[in-house]
Design a protein around this motif. Structure first.
Motif, PDB file in Angstrom:
ATOM      1  N   LEU A  79      14.148 -12.483 -13.400  1.00 35.28           N
ATOM      2  CA  LEU A  79      12.850 -12.767 -13.441  1.00 35.28           C
ATOM      3  C   LEU A  79      12.421 -13.248 -14.762  1.00 35.28           C
ATOM      4  O   LEU A  79      13.235 -12.906 -15.939  1.00 35.28           O
ATOM      5  N   ILE A 108      10.315 -15.927 -10.314  1.00 37.46           N
ATOM      6  CA  ILE A 108      11.634 -15.214 -10.203  1.00 37.46           C
ATOM      7  C   ILE A 108      12.584 -16.101  -9.242  1.00 37.46           C
ATOM      8  O   ILE A 108      11.956 -17.170  -8.619  1.00 37.46           O
ATOM      9  N   LEU A 154       5.889  -8.532  -7.582  1.00 38.36           N
ATOM     10  CA  LEU A 154       7.203  -7.993  -7.063  1.00 38.36           C
ATOM     11  C   LEU A 154       7.113  -7.555  -5.651  1.00 38.36           C
ATOM     12  O   LEU A 154       7.885  -7.776  -4.858  1.00 38.36           O
ATOM     13  N   ILE A 210      16.424  -6.548 -10.103  1.00 38.95           N
ATOM     14  CA  ILE A 210      16.554  -7.508 -10.999  1.00 38.95           C
ATOM     15  C   ILE A 210      17.919  -7.544 -11.879  1.00 38.95           C
ATOM     16  O   ILE A 210      17.965  -6.378 -12.607  1.00 38.95           O
TER      17      ILE A 210
END
Length: 228
Positions: free
Chosen positions: A4, A17, A47, A57
């Motif tokens: 991320l 991402i 997300l 993550i």
């Protein structure tokens, strides 16, 4: 690995991402007025859109500035809290280096410029991809004098960042010795996908930052400090 990336240091906001399946996504917003109100809702929606949770993550890369004192403090407080709570390794990346990725393929003299307000900028200056000067805190006129003092047979100049486009006419009118590349606005946004790109060599070598010692890149004192 799922990485991320964030950069919130300028008038723009970027989150990206890169997933272990090879897919990637990025959200960029220009002219952000209140990073404090936007960072968590944007993260949650981002997300959700990418169908991934913070528990999945593996690493977080963060733009460390230079830039807005308020935006930096908000980003550091938020992202470091997430990394601490979720035990996610963090990698700090210069926001000026990230911005340079936008114009890395251009030849000649290049400068990346983050608005520092009150007629000043933070800047890195390059000749092709050789860094000539970094982490400068300059008035517009000081910047113009430095650029004009550089010996350059090419006479091509590429500028980007909100420090340029907010006052582009002034720079263009005062750098007449150069042919300035006029780029579309997307080149002026610091992109978190590039923050991730620059963090990968550190990730691959396990060269992470200490969450407690990683600090914003402050080039100048804040107004509150100057008043003391």
């Amino acid at each position: 690995m799922n990485i991320l990336g964030f950069d919130t240091v300028s008038s723009s906001f970027s989150i990206a991402i890169q997933k272990n399946d090879g897919s990637a996504d990025e959200y960029n917003k220009d002219e952000v007025r209140n990073h404090n109100e936007e960072i968590l809702p944007v993260l949650q929606n981002f997300l959700k859109k990418n169908k991934i949770s913070l528990d999945e993550i593996n690493y977080i890369s963060l733009g460390i500035g230079p830039g807005s004192f308020t935006a930096l403090r908000i980003a550091f407080a938020t992202i470091k809290s997430i990394c601490y709570a979720k035990k996610i390794p963090i990698i700090g990346v210069s926001s000026l280096e990230t911005l340079h990725e936008n114009i890395k393929n251009y030849d000649g003299i290049k400068a990346v410029m983050i608005d520092a307000r009150k007629g000043s900028i933070y800047a890195n200056i390059y000749s092709n991809n050789e860094k000539l000067k970094e982490n400068l805190d300059l008035t517009y006129d000081e910047f113009i004098n430095i650029i004009n003092s550089i010996e350059n047979k090419n006479k091509t100049l590429t500028l980007c960042g909100d420090g340029f486009y907010k006052n582009s006419e002034y720079f263009i009118n005062n750098l007449t010795n150069y042919k300035i590349n006029i780029l579309e606005n997307s080149f002026n946004i610091i992109k978190a996908s590039n923050t991730i790109k620059l963090s990968i060599p550190k990730i691959e070598s396990n060269n992470f930052d200490d969450i407690f010692n990683l600090l914003p890149l402050y080039i100048r004192k804040s107004e509150a400090e100057n008043k003391k």
